[in-house]
Design a protein around this motif. Structure first.
Motif, PDB file in Angstrom:
ATOM      1  N   GLY A 270     -11.940 -35.931  38.711  1.00 34.83           N
ATOM      2  CA  GLY A 270     -12.376 -34.731  38.788  1.00 34.83           C
ATOM      3  C   GLY A 270     -12.655 -34.454  37.423  1.00 34.83           C
ATOM      4  O   GLY A 270     -12.264 -34.860  36.690  1.00 34.83           O
ATOM      5  N   ILE A 271     -13.091 -33.045  36.286  1.00 35.60           N
ATOM      6  CA  ILE A 271     -13.695 -33.017  34.971  1.00 35.60           C
ATOM      7  C   ILE A 271     -12.589 -33.270  34.551  1.00 35.60           C
ATOM      8  O   ILE A 271     -11.696 -32.390  34.914  1.00 35.60           O
ATOM      9  CB  ILE A 271     -14.290 -31.659  34.456  1.00 35.60           C
ATOM     10  CG1 ILE A 271     -15.647 -31.738  35.131  1.00 35.60           C
ATOM     11  CG2 ILE A 271     -14.498 -31.294  33.061  1.00 35.60           C
ATOM     12  CD1 ILE A 271     -16.453 -30.917  35.996  1.00 35.60           C
ATOM     13  N   GLY A 272     -12.184 -33.736  33.808  1.00 36.45           N
ATOM     14  CA  GLY A 272     -10.857 -34.105  32.420  1.00 36.45           C
ATOM     15  C   GLY A 272     -10.153 -34.836  33.075  1.00 36.45           C
ATOM     16  O   GLY A 272      -8.609 -34.430  32.630  1.00 36.45           O
TER      17      GLY A 272
END
Length: 310
Positions: A270-272
């Motif tokens: 996922g994001i980050g």
């Protein structure tokens, strides 16, 4: 293996291959992602060794494991990674019990603690998270080397990106910051993995060294954070954490995916890299400094007095 799930990038616990006949040693497996990984491996047929400091908490974990996985083959090994004497005793006992080990998961750790020292005078986070696992791995590695497909999986953190290794102050005697010391210990985990893999390659060994991080997993590590963070944490927890069960997936993929290779690093997609399903991820350029890796290795040998068979 569930090929459909793998092609879709959503690698889950159902993709863990059969582990019957395998021995998996997991440090800090009485709670959090260590326990969740042990549960899945036991359900797939592995004998899991919960290497933990506290016997009472380990007994509770074994009871929960027996309920979750009827017939699970699970053992307790007393191991305090903040004590070289305990590490040597645990390694000797493990060697007596198991002539061969398939998986060693270096999972246990402390985070953001006030400055304190291990029994041997090392700064607690560096001493436990890196030096403790370095020593334990060195003392049992010869039990993995003959086993085709064996792996050493060491758990790092997104926090490694802020970490720096100060070879002139490894024990943070000149200046101590709890976040800085944690980041350094997690950077050391990756540098250890990469240097160990280089040595395994030179030796032509059957064993691979792989790293993983759980993203923002809902574990007990936050208990050592400053009061303000502990106060605010419940407000932000849904945004920055995922369950320990989900957080264990990168560990499980690094440990069991037949396509994983030595020197790789797994984390959420996922994001980050905070949440998501496990995939191969990159690490900060500082972790790939080969000269620093080798210097850290030599410093760790001198500090622990442990030698490696590779």
């Amino acid at each position: 293996m569930n090929a459909t799930a793998t092609r879709a990038g959503r690698w889950t616990a159902t993709d863990v291959p059969d582990q019957a006949g395998r021995v998996a040693v997991i440090t800090g497996a009485n709670t959090g992602i260590g326990y969740e990984a042990a549960k899945v491996l036991a359900a797939r047929g592995a004998t899991v060794v919960l290497a933990c400091r506290n016997p009472e908490r380990a007994d509770d974990a074994l009871a929960r494991l027996a309920t979750a996985v009827p017939g699970a083959r699970a053992e307790f090994l007393r191991l305090d990674l903040s004590s070289l004497a305990s590490i040597r005793d645990a390694a000797a006992e493990l060697r007596e019990r198991h002539p061969e080990i398939d998986l060693l998961v270096n999972n246990a750790g402390v985070m953001w603690t006030p400055r304190s020292l291990t029994a041997d005078g090392f700064e607690l986070q560096f001493g436990t998270n890196h030096l403790g696992h370095f020593a334990f791995t060195g003392l049992v590695l010869d039990r993995l080397l003959p086993v085709v497909g064996s792996r050493v999986v060491t758990i790092s953190s997104m926090g490694h990106r802020s970490g720096r290794i100060d070879f002139d102050d490894l024990q943070s005697e000149r200046a101590y910051g709890r976040h800085r010391a944690y980041g350094a210990s997690k950077l050391a985990n990756l540098m250890f993995t990469y240097e160990l893999q280089r040595r395994l390659d030179v030796a032509g060994a059957n064993t691979a060294a792989v790293a993983a991080h759980p993203g923002g997993a809902g574990t007990e590590l936050v208990r050592n954070s400053p009061p303000l963070i502990r106060f605010l944490y419940p407000l932000f927890e849904p945004l920055v954490t995922q369950s320990a069960e989900r957080g264990a997936l990168p560990t499980l993929r690094a440990a069991t995916d037949p396509f994983a290779r030595g020197g790789e690093y797994y984390g959420p997609d996922g994001i980050g890299e905070v949440k998501g399903f496990p995939k191969r991820v990159g690490s900060h350029s500082r972790s790939h400094d080969k000269l620093a890796q080798r210097r850290l290795w030599q410093e760790s040998l001198q500090l622990t007095g442990v030698t490696f068979p590779v």
